[in-house]
Design a protein around this motif. Structure first.
Motif, PDB file in Angstrom:
ATOM      1  N   UNK A  59       0.866  -1.176   0.000  1.00 19.70           N
ATOM      2  CA  UNK A  59       0.000   0.000   0.000  1.00 19.70           C
ATOM      3  C   UNK A  59       0.905   1.229   0.000  1.00 19.70           C
ATOM      4  N   UNK A  60       0.937   1.915  -1.124  1.00 22.25           N
ATOM      5  CA  UNK A  60       1.741   3.128  -1.258  1.00 22.25           C
ATOM      6  C   UNK A  60       0.982   4.284  -0.626  1.00 22.25           C
ATOM      7  N   UNK A  61       1.617   4.963   0.324  1.00 18.48           N
ATOM      8  CA  UNK A  61       0.983   6.055   1.032  1.00 18.48           C
ATOM      9  C   UNK A  61       1.438   7.389   0.451  1.00 18.48           C
ATOM     10  N   UNK A  62       0.486   8.166  -0.013  1.00 19.84           N
ATOM     11  CA  UNK A  62       0.813   9.443  -0.656  1.00 19.84           C
ATOM     12  C   UNK A  62       1.580  10.356   0.284  1.00 19.84           C
ATOM     13  N   UNK A  63       1.240  10.340   1.572  1.00 16.99           N
ATOM     14  CA  UNK A  63       1.865  11.253   2.519  1.00 16.99           C
ATOM     15  C   UNK A  63       3.317  10.909   2.808  1.00 16.99           C
ATOM     16  N   UNK A  85       1.481  -6.237  -6.051  1.00 18.34           N
ATOM     17  CA  UNK A  85       0.304  -5.457  -6.393  1.00 18.34           C
ATOM     18  C   UNK A  85       0.322  -4.163  -5.581  1.00 18.34           C
ATOM     19  N   UNK A  86      -0.352  -3.135  -6.091  1.00 17.73           N
ATOM     20  CA  UNK A  86      -0.339  -1.822  -5.450  1.00 17.73           C
ATOM     21  C   UNK A  86      -1.749  -1.375  -5.112  1.00 17.73           C
ATOM     22  N   UNK A  87      -1.942  -0.974  -3.872  1.00 16.72           N
ATOM     23  CA  UNK A  87      -3.096  -0.170  -3.480  1.00 16.72           C
ATOM     24  C   UNK A  87      -2.555   1.212  -3.164  1.00 16.72           C
ATOM     25  N   UNK A  88      -3.204   2.235  -3.695  1.00 10.94           N
ATOM     26  CA  UNK A  88      -2.740   3.606  -3.504  1.00 10.94           C
ATOM     27  C   UNK A  88      -3.620   4.285  -2.473  1.00 10.94           C
ATOM     28  N   UNK A  89      -2.979   4.813  -1.437  1.00 11.30           N
ATOM     29  CA  UNK A  89      -3.693   5.485  -0.356  1.00 11.30           C
ATOM     30  C   UNK A  89      -3.391   6.967  -0.403  1.00 11.30           C
ATOM     31  N   UNK A  90      -4.446   7.777  -0.539  1.00 15.63           N
ATOM     32  CA  UNK A  90      -4.302   9.231  -0.533  1.00 15.63           C
ATOM     33  C   UNK A  90      -5.055   9.789   0.677  1.00 15.63           C
ATOM     34  N   UNK A  91      -4.456  10.727   1.396  1.00 16.99           N
ATOM     35  CA  UNK A  91      -5.082  11.198   2.633  1.00 16.99           C
ATOM     36  C   UNK A  91      -6.209  12.197   2.429  1.00 16.99           C
ATOM     37  N   UNK A  92      -6.358  12.755   1.226  1.00 14.48           N
ATOM     38  CA  UNK A  92      -7.396  13.752   0.992  1.00 14.48           C
ATOM     39  C   UNK A  92      -8.770  13.088   0.922  1.00 14.48           C
ATOM     40  N   UNK A 119      -7.832   2.617  -5.326  1.00 11.71           N
ATOM     41  CA  UNK A 119      -7.507   3.885  -4.687  1.00 11.71           C
ATOM     42  C   UNK A 119      -8.295   3.968  -3.396  1.00 11.71           C
ATOM     43  N   UNK A 120      -7.604   4.208  -2.289  1.00 12.86           N
ATOM     44  CA  UNK A 120      -8.223   4.283  -0.965  1.00 12.86           C
ATOM     45  C   UNK A 120      -8.146   5.711  -0.452  1.00 12.86           C
ATOM     46  N   UNK A 121      -9.299   6.252  -0.027  1.00 12.60           N
ATOM     47  CA  UNK A 121      -9.351   7.609   0.520  1.00 12.60           C
ATOM     48  C   UNK A 121     -10.290   7.624   1.713  1.00 12.60           C
ATOM     49  N   UNK A 122     -10.133   8.602   2.630  1.00 11.12           N
ATOM     50  CA  UNK A 122     -11.146   8.785   3.667  1.00 11.12           C
ATOM     51  C   UNK A 122     -12.449   9.277   3.026  1.00 11.12           C
ATOM     52  N   UNK A 123     -13.566   8.952   3.658  1.00  8.44           N
ATOM     53  CA  UNK A 123     -14.838   9.378   3.093  1.00  8.44           C
ATOM     54  C   UNK A 123     -15.002  10.892   3.160  1.00  8.44           C
ATOM     55  N   UNK A 124     -14.601  11.510   4.252  1.00 13.12           N
ATOM     56  CA  UNK A 124     -14.817  12.931   4.432  1.00 13.12           C
ATOM     57  C   UNK A 124     -16.192  13.231   4.982  1.00 13.12           C
ATOM     58  N   UNK A 125     -16.676  14.426   4.705  1.00 11.03           N
ATOM     59  CA  UNK A 125     -17.939  14.905   5.275  1.00 11.03           C
ATOM     60  C   UNK A 125     -19.065  14.691   4.273  1.00 11.03           C
TER      61      UNK A 125
END
Length: 270
Positions: A59-63, A85-92, A119-125
């Motif tokens: 899991x590649x972490x963008x941060x 294999x790659x899962x891409x994690x972005x914090x936005x 692509x994995x991201x937080x859901x947000x508001x």
């Protein structure tokens, strides 16, 4: 922004659907080694640890990428060369109230350049999206990898009702939005992970494994104990079979390859 086409050879990812006969895929998040180790050794050496340890992916972490990083295609090729294999994690976050975050297209482009399987991201508001929003997201996802929202450690996107509402609305709009289920993060929001698994199980496509320890009243991520693993096995009965899973807890020691191999084996047996 990277193009939505890439020359990176994507490493096949094991099935995400229930009933898969192969052993579950086990990945390691680069955050498991910490900022200092990544800065000291670089991603190339980290990838070699994972390959030697028998991990199926990373899991590649963008941060954790350097400021201004743009070599996503080369990084994806390095992962593929290692058989990872790659899962891409972005914090936005995906959602900003009633609209999608402005940088979603950029994140999708980076994921495609990496050859990422998701692509994995937080859901947000999330306050409820109009049908036109879901149609726009469907169109964007048609040219990219699956998009997965994760329960994070905030009350707006780490508690049960907002996540369930978002995922149920997406399903009703025929939008292929899935979920990353982070076992440990539920504790930060006071949510019972078992209740979450029962409610959200049909949407889950990827599992974040994180032990939780309490230090002077504060919660911290830690290597899961045997008791936690036992609880996780009960929880997994409510999730799709053979979910790909990632270690997202600290891996620190003298021989990081051996340490990683031991944790890969533990998670594969879940």
């Amino acid at each position: 922004m990277p193009s939505l086409t890439s020359n990176t050879q994507m490493v096949p990812f094991p099935p995400l659907l229930p009933g898969a006969s192969e052993p579950p895929a086990v990945l390691i998040a680069t955050s498991a080694y910490g900022h200092e180790a990544i800065a000291t050794h670089g991603h190339s050496e980290v990838l070699s640890w994972l390959a030697a340890a028998g991990a199926d992916g990373v899991e590649i972490r963008r941060e954790l990428l350097p400021a201004g990083f743009a070599d996503f295609t080369d990084l994806g090729r390095a992962c593929a060369d290692m058989g990872l294999a790659v899962v891409y994690s972005a914090p936005e976050r995906l959602w900003e109230a009633d609209r999608f975050a402005a940088n979603l297209d950029e994140q999708l482009g980076e994921a495609v350049a990496l050859g990422a399987v998701a692509l994995k991201v937080p859901m947000g508001h999330y306050t409820g999206g109009a049908q036109v929003d879901w149609a726009a997201l469907r169109e964007r996802l048609a040219a990219g990898p699956p998009l997965l929202v994760e329960n994070d450690q905030t009350h707006e996107s780490g508690t049960l009702e907002p996540l369930a509402t978002c995922l149920e609305d997406a399903a009703a709009a025929d939008c292929p939005l899935g979920m990353t289920f982070d076992i440990g993060n539920w504790h930060w929001t006071g949510t019972d992970p078992l209740d979450a698994a029962r409610r959200l199980g049909p949407f889950v496509r990827y599992l974040h494994c994180k032990g939780v320890v309490r230090d002077d009243g504060r919660l911290e991520a830690g290597v899961p104990g045997d008791g936690e693993l036992s609880d996780w096995r009960t929880l997994l009965t409510h999730l799709p079979a053979q979910l790909p899973r990632t270690a997202e807890y600290p891996l620190q020691g003298q021989d990081l390859t051996a340490l990683t191999a031991a944790q890969v084996a533990r998670l594969r047996r879940l």
